[in-house]
Scaffold this motif. Sequence first.
Motif, PDB file in Angstrom:
ATOM      1  N   SER A 127       0.835  -1.214   0.000  1.00 57.24           N
ATOM      2  CA  SER A 127       0.000   0.000   0.000  1.00 57.24           C
ATOM      3  C   SER A 127       0.869   1.263   0.000  1.00 57.24           C
ATOM      4  CB  SER A 127      -0.961  -0.002   1.186  1.00 57.24           C
ATOM      5  OG  SER A 127      -0.280   0.299   2.380  1.00 57.24           O
ATOM      6  N   SER A 128       2.060   1.170   0.613  1.00 54.89           N
ATOM      7  CA  SER A 128       2.985   2.313   0.565  1.00 54.89           C
ATOM      8  C   SER A 128       3.463   2.547  -0.872  1.00 54.89           C
ATOM      9  CB  SER A 128       4.206   2.038   1.447  1.00 54.89           C
ATOM     10  OG  SER A 128       4.048   2.630   2.700  1.00 54.89           O
ATOM     11  N   LEU A 129       3.723   1.431  -1.563  1.00 57.79           N
ATOM     12  CA  LEU A 129       4.173   1.550  -2.959  1.00 57.79           C
ATOM     13  C   LEU A 129       3.077   2.157  -3.829  1.00 57.79           C
ATOM     14  CD1 LEU A 129       6.509   0.776  -4.977  1.00 57.79           C
ATOM     15  CD2 LEU A 129       5.195  -1.282  -5.457  1.00 57.79           C
ATOM     16  N   THR A 130       1.836   1.689  -3.648  1.00 60.34           N
ATOM     17  CA  THR A 130       0.737   2.233  -4.465  1.00 60.34           C
ATOM     18  C   THR A 130       0.498   3.717  -4.151  1.00 60.34           C
ATOM     19  OG1 THR A 130      -0.878   1.419  -2.857  1.00 60.34           O
ATOM     20  CG2 THR A 130      -0.438   0.007  -4.752  1.00 60.34           C
ATOM     21  N   MET A 131       0.769   4.093  -2.888  1.00 60.59           N
ATOM     22  CA  MET A 131       0.645   5.516  -2.506  1.00 60.59           C
ATOM     23  C   MET A 131       1.690   6.353  -3.259  1.00 60.59           C
ATOM     24  SD  MET A 131      -1.337   7.171  -0.479  1.00 60.59           S
ATOM     25  CE  MET A 131      -1.412   8.874  -0.936  1.00 60.59           C
ATOM     26  N   LEU A 132       2.903   5.775  -3.389  1.00 58.14           N
ATOM     27  CA  LEU A 132       3.954   6.487  -4.140  1.00 58.14           C
ATOM     28  C   LEU A 132       3.564   6.643  -5.607  1.00 58.14           C
ATOM     29  CD1 LEU A 132       7.278   4.919  -2.816  1.00 58.14           C
ATOM     30  CD2 LEU A 132       6.598   7.288  -2.635  1.00 58.14           C
ATOM     31  N   PHE A 133       2.984   5.575  -6.159  1.00 56.98           N
ATOM     32  CA  PHE A 133       2.524   5.646  -7.554  1.00 56.98           C
ATOM     33  C   PHE A 133       1.453   6.732  -7.698  1.00 56.98           C
ATOM     34  CE2 PHE A 133       3.578   0.906  -8.588  1.00 56.98           C
ATOM     35  CZ  PHE A 133       4.920   1.239  -8.630  1.00 56.98           C
ATOM     36  N   GLY A 170       0.401  11.061   1.944  1.00 58.36           N
ATOM     37  CA  GLY A 170       1.348   9.967   1.704  1.00 58.36           C
ATOM     38  C   GLY A 170       2.362   9.846   2.838  1.00 58.36           C
ATOM     39  N   LEU A 171       2.823  10.985   3.353  1.00 57.96           N
ATOM     40  CA  LEU A 171       3.774  10.976   4.476  1.00 57.96           C
ATOM     41  C   LEU A 171       3.177  10.219   5.660  1.00 57.96           C
ATOM     42  CD1 LEU A 171       5.165  14.635   4.579  1.00 57.96           C
ATOM     43  CD2 LEU A 171       6.415  12.579   3.982  1.00 57.96           C
ATOM     44  N   TYR A 172       1.911  10.527   5.952  1.00 56.65           N
ATOM     45  CA  TYR A 172       1.231   9.866   7.069  1.00 56.65           C
ATOM     46  C   TYR A 172       1.122   8.366   6.817  1.00 56.65           C
ATOM     47  CZ  TYR A 172      -2.513   8.372  10.170  1.00 56.65           C
ATOM     48  OH  TYR A 172      -3.252   7.694  11.110  1.00 56.65           O
ATOM     49  N   TRP A 173       0.753   8.001   5.597  1.00 55.07           N
ATOM     50  CA  TRP A 173       0.545   6.578   5.277  1.00 55.07           C
ATOM     51  C   TRP A 173       1.871   5.801   5.372  1.00 55.07           C
ATOM     52  CZ3 TRP A 173      -3.601   3.993   5.769  1.00 55.07           C
ATOM     53  CH2 TRP A 173      -3.698   2.713   5.233  1.00 55.07           C
ATOM     54  N   HIS A 174       2.965   6.408   4.903  1.00 54.71           N
ATOM     55  CA  HIS A 174       4.276   5.741   5.002  1.00 54.71           C
ATOM     56  C   HIS A 174       4.695   5.615   6.473  1.00 54.71           C
ATOM     57  CE1 HIS A 174       4.520   5.919   0.762  1.00 54.71           C
ATOM     58  NE2 HIS A 174       4.716   7.213   0.689  1.00 54.71           N
ATOM     59  N   PHE A 175       4.316   6.605   7.278  1.00 46.48           N
ATOM     60  CA  PHE A 175       4.650   6.552   8.707  1.00 46.48           C
ATOM     61  C   PHE A 175       3.953   5.361   9.375  1.00 46.48           C
ATOM     62  CE2 PHE A 175       3.180   7.679  13.023  1.00 46.48           C
ATOM     63  CZ  PHE A 175       4.403   7.614  13.673  1.00 46.48           C
ATOM     64  N   PHE A 206      10.805   6.709   0.697  1.00 46.26           N
ATOM     65  CA  PHE A 206       9.342   6.726   0.546  1.00 46.26           C
ATOM     66  C   PHE A 206       8.781   8.073   1.026  1.00 46.26           C
ATOM     67  CE2 PHE A 206       7.742   2.042   0.317  1.00 46.26           C
ATOM     68  CZ  PHE A 206       8.528   1.846  -0.792  1.00 46.26           C
ATOM     69  N   MET A 207       9.365   8.594   2.118  1.00 46.98           N
ATOM     70  CA  MET A 207       8.869   9.871   2.657  1.00 46.98           C
ATOM     71  C   MET A 207       9.681  11.052   2.119  1.00 46.98           C
ATOM     72  SD  MET A 207       8.215   8.443   6.502  1.00 46.98           S
ATOM     73  CE  MET A 207       7.111   9.636   7.224  1.00 46.98           C
TER      74      MET A 207
END
Lengths: 206, 107
Positions: A78-84, A182-187, B61-62
Amino acid sequence: MSQADLSMEGHSTVLTVGPVFSIPTKKLAMWLFIIADTMTFAACLVAYGFVRNGSLDWPRPFHSITNVVLMTFILLTSSLTMLFGLRSARAGDKAAAFRWTMISAALGIVFALLHIREWMALISEGMTLFKNPWGNGLFGASFFSITGLHLSHVTGGVIALIAVGMRYKGGRYNSDDIEVLGLYWHFVDLVWMFVVPLVYLLNLAH
Amino acid sequence: MTTAEAHKSNGIKKDLAIYVCLLILAGFQFVIAYQNINASQMLTRMLAVACLEAGLAALFFMHLWTEKRTFLLFVAIFTISVLLGMQYGWTDSSRMVVGAPYSSANK
């Protein structure tokens, strides 16, 4: 040149120097929240470590890692898809950005459902906040509080992903908002990397 | 392929590379869990891998790596120093088990 002009010149020089971090306000606010939240999780994990280290009969109730492997894989993906999603938003591809954001939200929902399924299995085995059939009663309190705090972050993140995604699609938000979310989701993903070894893997029944 | 498309393609490749690295590191943690070592060794190894994972996720990532260096240093130094400050309690937790060195049982 008068003294007043000199002081004004000096003053304006100070004002024209750029901000120290050169970072947008929303992003800085999110980073400050993340730093504060890191302390919250760290305090919970340190308290858990304290109790675990100080207990002789600490339970090791986990017999399989299949569920936690699957949950880790889903959260990382899900982090990868957020980056996409962010890359698509920056490229101006609104439809793709919305699609990737919704995929991230869907993966977050799957993660939450797997988490709840695991909770239900432990509860059905007799584990509650203050007692369990295997040993120290504090295990339930620490397990449910740490994983519950993380689960609440995931749930909040999913709601935010859907809300921001919809508003981005409607034109009210831009790619900066996707980036901040995205920052929050990666955290949330980053915290899980510490929860898994401390709460699950160290309590595997061998 | 235009310059913008090439840039986007390179970015996606980098994201995928970091994602694979994170998956491999997460896999290491599961391997460590099944090693025949004591709990403190296991904890040390798992935390080392988790810190590596967290570093990769935060930097790439961030996008902390592409932020201004002063901001990167602020986040890193502030966070790490507070996290290290929290570790003082660990030694005291051993006292609960072994009763040393302050327990009256040892007097």
